[in-house]
Design an enzyme around this catalytic site. Sequence first.
Site, PDB file in Angstrom:
ATOM      1  N   CYS A   2       0.838  -1.206   0.000  1.00  0.00           N
ATOM      2  CA  CYS A   2       0.000   0.000   0.000  1.00  0.00           C
ATOM      3  C   CYS A   2       0.880   1.266   0.000  1.00  0.00           C
ATOM      4  CB  CYS A   2      -0.977  -0.014   1.177  1.00  0.00           C
ATOM      5  SG  CYS A   2      -0.399   0.777   2.674  1.00  0.00           S
ATOM      6  N   CYS A   5       2.812   1.957   3.215  1.00  0.00           N
ATOM      7  CA  CYS A   5       3.907   0.984   3.379  1.00  0.00           C
ATOM      8  C   CYS A   5       5.085   1.395   2.504  1.00  0.00           C
ATOM      9  CB  CYS A   5       3.449  -0.432   3.041  1.00  0.00           C
ATOM     10  SG  CYS A   5       2.469  -1.214   4.335  1.00  0.00           S
ATOM     11  N   ASP A  28       1.108  15.782   5.623  1.00  0.00           N
ATOM     12  CA  ASP A  28       0.121  15.409   4.604  1.00  0.00           C
ATOM     13  C   ASP A  28       0.420  16.175   3.317  1.00  0.00           C
ATOM     14  OD1 ASP A  28      -3.053  14.161   4.826  1.00  0.00           O
ATOM     15  OD2 ASP A  28      -2.526  15.385   3.088  1.00  0.00           O
ATOM     16  N   HIS A  44       1.793  -2.691   8.699  1.00  0.00           N
ATOM     17  CA  HIS A  44       0.496  -2.423   8.075  1.00  0.00           C
ATOM     18  C   HIS A  44      -0.667  -2.907   8.948  1.00  0.00           C
ATOM     19  CE1 HIS A  44      -2.249  -1.689   4.674  1.00  0.00           C
ATOM     20  NE2 HIS A  44      -2.950  -2.633   5.287  1.00  0.00           N
ATOM     21  N   ASN A  82     -10.003   8.365  10.081  1.00  0.00           N
ATOM     22  CA  ASN A  82     -11.152   8.034   9.247  1.00  0.00           C
ATOM     23  C   ASN A  82     -11.212   6.528   9.056  1.00  0.00           C
ATOM     24  OD1 ASN A  82     -11.769  10.783   8.876  1.00  0.00           O
ATOM     25  ND2 ASN A  82     -10.319  10.950   7.178  1.00  0.00           N
ATOM     26  N   GLY A  88     -14.793   8.147   5.282  1.00  0.00           N
ATOM     27  CA  GLY A  88     -14.009   8.834   4.251  1.00  0.00           C
ATOM     28  C   GLY A  88     -12.559   8.393   4.196  1.00  0.00           C
ATOM     29  N   HIS A  93      -4.446   2.134   5.196  1.00  0.00           N
ATOM     30  CA  HIS A  93      -3.371   1.849   6.164  1.00  0.00           C
ATOM     31  C   HIS A  93      -3.635   2.825   7.304  1.00  0.00           C
ATOM     32  CE1 HIS A  93       1.208   1.083   6.889  1.00  0.00           C
ATOM     33  NE2 HIS A  93       0.767   1.796   7.920  1.00  0.00           N
ATOM     34  N   HIS A  95      -4.068   5.524   9.856  1.00  0.00           N
ATOM     35  CA  HIS A  95      -3.320   6.777  10.048  1.00  0.00           C
ATOM     36  C   HIS A  95      -4.152   7.733  10.878  1.00  0.00           C
ATOM     37  CE1 HIS A  95      -5.589   6.993   6.264  1.00  0.00           C
ATOM     38  NE2 HIS A  95      -5.779   8.280   6.520  1.00  0.00           N
TER      39      HIS A  95
HETATM   40  P1  5GP Z   1      -7.832   9.501   4.520  1.00  0.00           P
HETATM   41  O1  5GP Z   1      -8.798  10.178   3.603  1.00  0.00           O
HETATM   42  O2  5GP Z   1      -7.529   8.093   4.082  1.00  0.00           O
HETATM   43  O3  5GP Z   1      -8.187   9.597   5.973  1.00  0.00           O
HETATM   44  O4  5GP Z   1      -6.492  10.346   4.432  1.00  0.00           O
HETATM   45  C1  5GP Z   1      -5.477  10.081   3.527  1.00  0.00           C
HETATM   46  C2  5GP Z   1      -4.558  11.287   3.556  1.00  0.00           C
HETATM   47  O5  5GP Z   1      -3.346  10.927   2.916  1.00  0.00           O
HETATM   48  C3  5GP Z   1      -5.127  12.494   2.811  1.00  0.00           C
HETATM   49  O6  5GP Z   1      -5.218  13.602   3.713  1.00  0.00           O
HETATM   50  C4  5GP Z   1      -4.119  12.734   1.685  1.00  0.00           C
HETATM   51  O7  5GP Z   1      -3.893  14.088   1.426  1.00  0.00           O
HETATM   52  C5  5GP Z   1      -2.874  12.030   2.195  1.00  0.00           C
HETATM   53  N1  5GP Z   1      -2.009  11.494   1.162  1.00  0.00           N
HETATM   54  C6  5GP Z   1      -2.402  10.758   0.082  1.00  0.00           C
HETATM   55  N2  5GP Z   1      -1.322  10.398  -0.648  1.00  0.00           N
HETATM   56  C7  5GP Z   1      -0.234  10.914  -0.015  1.00  0.00           C
HETATM   57  C8  5GP Z   1       1.175  10.867  -0.302  1.00  0.00           C
HETATM   58  O8  5GP Z   1       1.643  10.281  -1.273  1.00  0.00           O
HETATM   59  N3  5GP Z   1       1.993  11.533   0.559  1.00  0.00           N
HETATM   60  C9  5GP Z   1       1.509  12.181   1.670  1.00  0.00           C
HETATM   61  N4  5GP Z   1       2.408  12.794   2.440  1.00  0.00           N
HETATM   62  N5  5GP Z   1       0.192  12.234   1.964  1.00  0.00           N
HETATM   63  C10 5GP Z   1      -0.665  11.609   1.129  1.00  0.00           C
HETATM   64 ZN    ZN Z   2       0.336  -0.345   4.373  1.00  0.00          ZN
END
Ligand code: 5GP
Ligand code: ZN
Length: 118
Positions: A2, A5, A28, A44, A82, A88, A93, A95
């Site tokens: 993912c 990861c 982010d 993971h 989330n 959402g 993974h 976070h």
């Molecule tokens: P989720 O919507 O899954 O709770 O949050 C995923 C977060 O990961 C989003 O706020 C998005 O901006 C962030 N994100 C997605 N791809 C990347 C990436 O490649 N690098 C970083 N630093 N953040 C990412």
């Molecule tokens: Zn992962």
Amino acid sequence: MCLFCKIVNKEIPANIVLENENFLAFHDINPKAPVHILAIPKLHVDSFNEVTGETMAKMTEFIQEIVKEVKIETSGYRVITNVGDNGGQEVKHLHFHILGGAKLKWGHFSDADPKDFL
Ligand code: 5GP
Ligand code: ZN
């Protein structure tokens, strides 16, 4: 493997804030606040549904270190994870979003009228 990861394995670059044996924190890519950091376990875990209490205990201490490191401990911040479709969650993974650096708004039903849920 993912996306997060790959960040743990340094296959994808990230702007790292803090790291230890078990956890990683990075900025982010699409910040929703002046400070927007993601804290993840290096191993993971799909989401909050699967995480153990033991990992959460260590995650708590890690997040407390992060907010001290970026100096938002006293000004205040928000911690969000989330989960699933309704939550959402885009990256499967676990976070934790750590948001701060400004007064945050509160409005989680942005596309729906909360009265519809009563
Ligand atoms: P989720 O919507 O899954 O709770 O949050 C995923 C977060 O990961 C989003 O706020 C998005 O901006 C962030 N994100 C997605 N791809 C990347 C990436 O490649 N690098 C970083 N630093 N953040 C990412
Ligand atoms: Zn992962």
